[in-house]
Scaffold this active site. Sequence first.
Site, mmCIF file in Angstrom:
data_model
loop_
_atom_site.group_PDB
_atom_site.id
_atom_site.type_symbol
_atom_site.label_atom_id
_atom_site.label_comp_id
_atom_site.label_asym_id
_atom_site.label_seq_id
_atom_site.Cartn_x
_atom_site.Cartn_y
_atom_site.Cartn_z
ATOM 1 C CB CYS A 6 -1.154 0.123 1.463
ATOM 2 S SG CYS A 6 -0.152 -0.014 2.637
ATOM 3 N NE ARG A 40 -4.394 1.608 1.784
ATOM 4 C CZ ARG A 40 -4.362 2.353 0.877
ATOM 5 N NH1 ARG A 40 -5.119 2.178 -0.087
ATOM 6 N NH2 ARG A 40 -3.106 3.155 0.697
ATOM 7 C CG ASP A 90 -5.191 5.701 2.735
ATOM 8 O OD1 ASP A 90 -5.223 4.945 3.670
ATOM 9 O OD2 ASP A 90 -4.453 6.436 2.206
HETATM 10 P P1 4NP Z 1 -1.859 2.809 4.119
HETATM 11 O O1 4NP Z 1 -2.311 4.216 4.772
HETATM 12 O O2 4NP Z 1 -1.161 3.113 2.942
HETATM 13 O O3 4NP Z 1 -3.037 1.898 4.097
HETATM 14 O O4 4NP Z 1 -0.692 2.278 5.040
HETATM 15 C C1 4NP Z 1 -1.753 5.270 4.741
HETATM 16 C C2 4NP Z 1 -0.738 5.456 5.973
HETATM 17 C C3 4NP Z 1 -0.200 6.582 6.004
HETATM 18 C C4 4NP Z 1 -0.378 7.790 5.028
HETATM 19 C C5 4NP Z 1 -1.178 7.686 3.848
HETATM 20 C C6 4NP Z 1 -1.939 6.089 3.935
HETATM 21 N N1 4NP Z 1 0.043 8.910 5.324
HETATM 22 O O5 4NP Z 1 -0.050 9.821 4.422
HETATM 23 O O6 4NP Z 1 1.099 9.132 6.106
#
Ligand code: 4NP
Length: 166
Positions: free
Chosen positions: A15, A21, A130
């Site tokens: 991800c 995720r 997300d």
């Molecule tokens: P992930 O979610 O891609 O599902 O781990 C996110 C975690 C952090 C961030 C964006 C999406 N961020 O911008 O820090």
Amino acid sequence: MVERLEQKLAVLFVCLGNICRSPMAEGAFRAAAQKAGLECTVGSAGTASYHIGETPDPRAIAMAKEHGVDISEARGQQLERDDFYAFTHIFALDNANLQGIKATAPRDGLANVALLMDAVEGCEGQAIKDPYYGDIDDFRLAWSEIDRAVAALIARFREHGLKAQF
Ligand code: 4NP
């Protein structure tokens, strides 16, 4: 052409941040594979470097725990070139990250790269949204979609082994 030295199923979920995720997908897949008696290596990574070394988001840890899966030991990692040789299959949680993975892929990379939801009949092209800026219900939705995709992956891997293509 680089050849694999070891022929063993190895699945990586990717991800953006590797704290929401993909650690949930890694945990769900590992638990399901174990239950199915499917021998494999499982990992997760992010296309971004924001959360290297961090534990998963507490909401992701809680969601996994609700389903009997402990992901608290996971630590954020960024996708690396070596992953395209170490893993047989790399699944993107959404389309932006699929593009990011393809941009990182070495030309002779061996992994089959695909969108996770492409494994689910009728859900091809769909993203696991997300949940980072959302609430616990967004994490619940993400878990349930991931769970569906994991079941579809396990069925395909049981049928075709590491030769399964997505
Ligand atoms: P992930 O979610 O891609 O599902 O781990 C996110 C975690 C952090 C961030 C964006 C999406 N961020 O911008 O820090």
